[in-house]
Design an enzyme around this catalytic site. Structure first.
Site, PDB file in Angstrom:
ATOM      1  N   LYS A 104       0.516  -1.355  -0.219  1.00 52.88           N
ATOM      2  CA  LYS A 104       0.062   0.095   0.352  1.00 52.88           C
ATOM      3  C   LYS A 104       0.641   1.655   0.166  1.00 52.88           C
ATOM      4  CE  LYS A 104      -3.862  -1.469   1.614  1.00 52.88           C
ATOM      5  NZ  LYS A 104      -4.206  -3.048   2.001  1.00 52.88           N
ATOM      6  N   GLU A 126      -9.212   7.642   3.260  1.00 54.59           N
ATOM      7  CA  GLU A 126     -10.108   6.317   4.729  1.00 54.59           C
ATOM      8  C   GLU A 126      -9.017   4.936   4.829  1.00 54.59           C
ATOM      9  OE1 GLU A 126      -9.656   5.538   1.191  1.00 54.59           O
ATOM     10  OE2 GLU A 126      -9.445   3.711   0.657  1.00 54.59           O
ATOM     11  N   SER A 392       1.961  -9.741  -0.713  1.00 52.95           N
ATOM     12  CA  SER A 392       1.398  -8.149  -0.999  1.00 52.95           C
ATOM     13  C   SER A 392       2.160  -7.615   0.643  1.00 52.95           C
ATOM     14  CB  SER A 392       0.232  -7.913  -0.634  1.00 52.95           C
ATOM     15  OG  SER A 392      -1.130  -9.369  -0.348  1.00 52.95           O
TER      16      SER A 392
END
Ligand SMILES: *Cc1c(COP(=O)(O)O)cnc(C)c1O
Length: 410
Positions: A104, A126, A392
């Site tokens: 991310k 968010e 990930s």
């Protein structure tokens, strides 16, 4: 009307990199379904993106942050013992080793840099499980920008350590008490904030979802995963993989891995969604496998909704996969058959997580464990194949969940 000739034509255009089109459509999916007030800031964002992303100055600055702060390139690791156990050649693209523990950060630092470059003073974001909130808080601290993170009240309670992390990194965390009080409500609230002060605020959206141009922008910043991995496979394995496998929540880590491989049509792209407790509505987060087309958060894509079009709550043991829709590029990849999507349920993901820990000395995120399960199934069906798995993120954040599950089981 037969769908097949359409799908073949769309596939040809997909491989030729013709999506998104000027309206932000990926074939029938994507687009921009937003209130009037959001059209000017989205247009401004898009104009800025078109002007800045390919500038040398911007690219140099981004590359420097990625190298010296995020820790890129992340390694490509040959998984020796999993390879032996599965009868396959298994390679791991290690986003778990990126700063803050997951992919991310690639998108967070990219968008924050772009916002700063375009003169925007304030960032909102968010978060669901808190991972995107942490990445956004870190990126904003790094660049000296104020950051407000909207988080559902339910998530604030169950992800307390991430709330603490965000606050230590200087972000203001706002608990959202409306709606389902989880990720969906947090996105609604962030959009509401943006509508009320569209010109001095940047909405740092965390996955490859939302109105045009967000899916394209997030894919741009996450494609560093697939671009690096492709070159690393050639350098270290001397070949490209037969299959690339990634877990799919909103779809950002998967699109980052898949997008640079779309034109390599011999590589099978396999996305793994959260099968949760069962395939019944409400028991999973498998928008592509179990969903139907519809609009959520400004985007037409696959959606978990009931027969009246009411978006349904989702369940997954991994908080990061718990979103009732998915990025529009994945919907097109599925429609054209260029990628295939399957599910791993809660138990299968946890089993794959344990196997990865024991065999490779890597504790993956529970989200990521879904990809490991999908890869193991693929290896079973294709003995001797070469598989690239997108790792990930790391699972340290999941230790409380794992402990709780172990407590319930014993
Ligand atoms: C957030 C998250 C995901 C799911 O998000 P995508 O946008 O689908 O990538 C997957 N893995 C990890 C480790 C995450 O933190």
């Amino acid at each position: 009307m037969s769908a097949e000739p359409d799908a073949a034509a769309l596939l040809a255009r997909l491989i030729n990199h013709e999506f998104p089109d000027e309206r932000g459509r990926y074939g029938p999916y994507g687009g921009r379904f937003v209130p009037e007030t959001l059209v000017p800031p989205l247009d401004r964002l898009m104009a800025g993106m078109r002007a800045v992303l390919n500038e040398d100055d911007f690219q140099n600055e981004l590359n420097s942050q990625l190298q010296h702060w995020v820790g890129r390139p992340t390694p490509l690791t040959r998984a020796e013992r999993l390879s032996a156990a599965w009868g396959a050649e298994v390679w791991l693209k290690r986003e778990d080793l990126a700063h803050t523990g997951a992919h991310k950060i690639n998108n967070a630092i990219g968008q924050a840099l772009l916002a700063k470059r375009l003169g925007v003073k304030r960032i909102i974001a968010e978060t669901g499980a808190g991972q995107h909130g942490v990445a956004s808080a870190a990126a904003c601290a790094r660049l000296g920008m104020p950051c407000r993170v909207y988080m559902g009240e339910v998530d604030v309670a169950r992800q307390a350590p991430n709330v603490d992390r965000m606050e230590r990194l200087g972000a203001e965390v706002v608990a959202v008490t409306n709606g389902d009080r989880t990720l969906r409500a947090a996105i609604d609230e962030a959009l509401r904030d943006w509508v009320s002060s569209p010109l001095d605020t940047w909405y740092l959206l965390g996955s490859a979802v939302g109105p045009h141009p967000y899916p394209e922008l997030v894919c741009h910043f996450q494609s560093v995963i697939g671009n690096e991995a492709r070159q690393q496979m050639l350098d270290q394995a001397g070949r490209l993989p037969d299959a690339a496998v990634a877990c799919v929540g909103g779809g950002s880590n998967a699109i980052g891995l898949f997008h640079p491989l779309i034109a390599d049509t011999q590589i099978e792209l396999l996305g793994v969604e959260a099968g949760g407790r069962s395939m019944g509505l409400g028991d999973n987060a498998a928008s592509l496998v179990a969903g139907t087309p519809g609009v959520l958060h400004g985007c037409f894509s696959m959606l978990l909704q009931d027969e009246n079009g009411q978006v349904h709550e989702t369940h997954s043991v991994s908080a990061g996969l718990d979103y009732p829709s998915v990025g529009p590029e994945h919907a097109l990849l599925q429609l054209t058959g260029r990628a295939r999507y399957v599910t791993a349920d809660d138990d299968q993901a946890l089993d794959a997580l344990n196997e990865c820990c024991a065999m490779e000395g890597i504790l993956p995120a529970i989200e990521t464990a879904h990809a490991f399960f999908g890869a193991r199934e693929y290896a079973r069906e294709h003995p001797g194949c070469c598989i690239l798995i997108g790792v990930s993120g790391r699972g340290d954040k999941d230790l409380p969940t794992l402990q709780q599950l172990a407590g319930v089981a014993s």
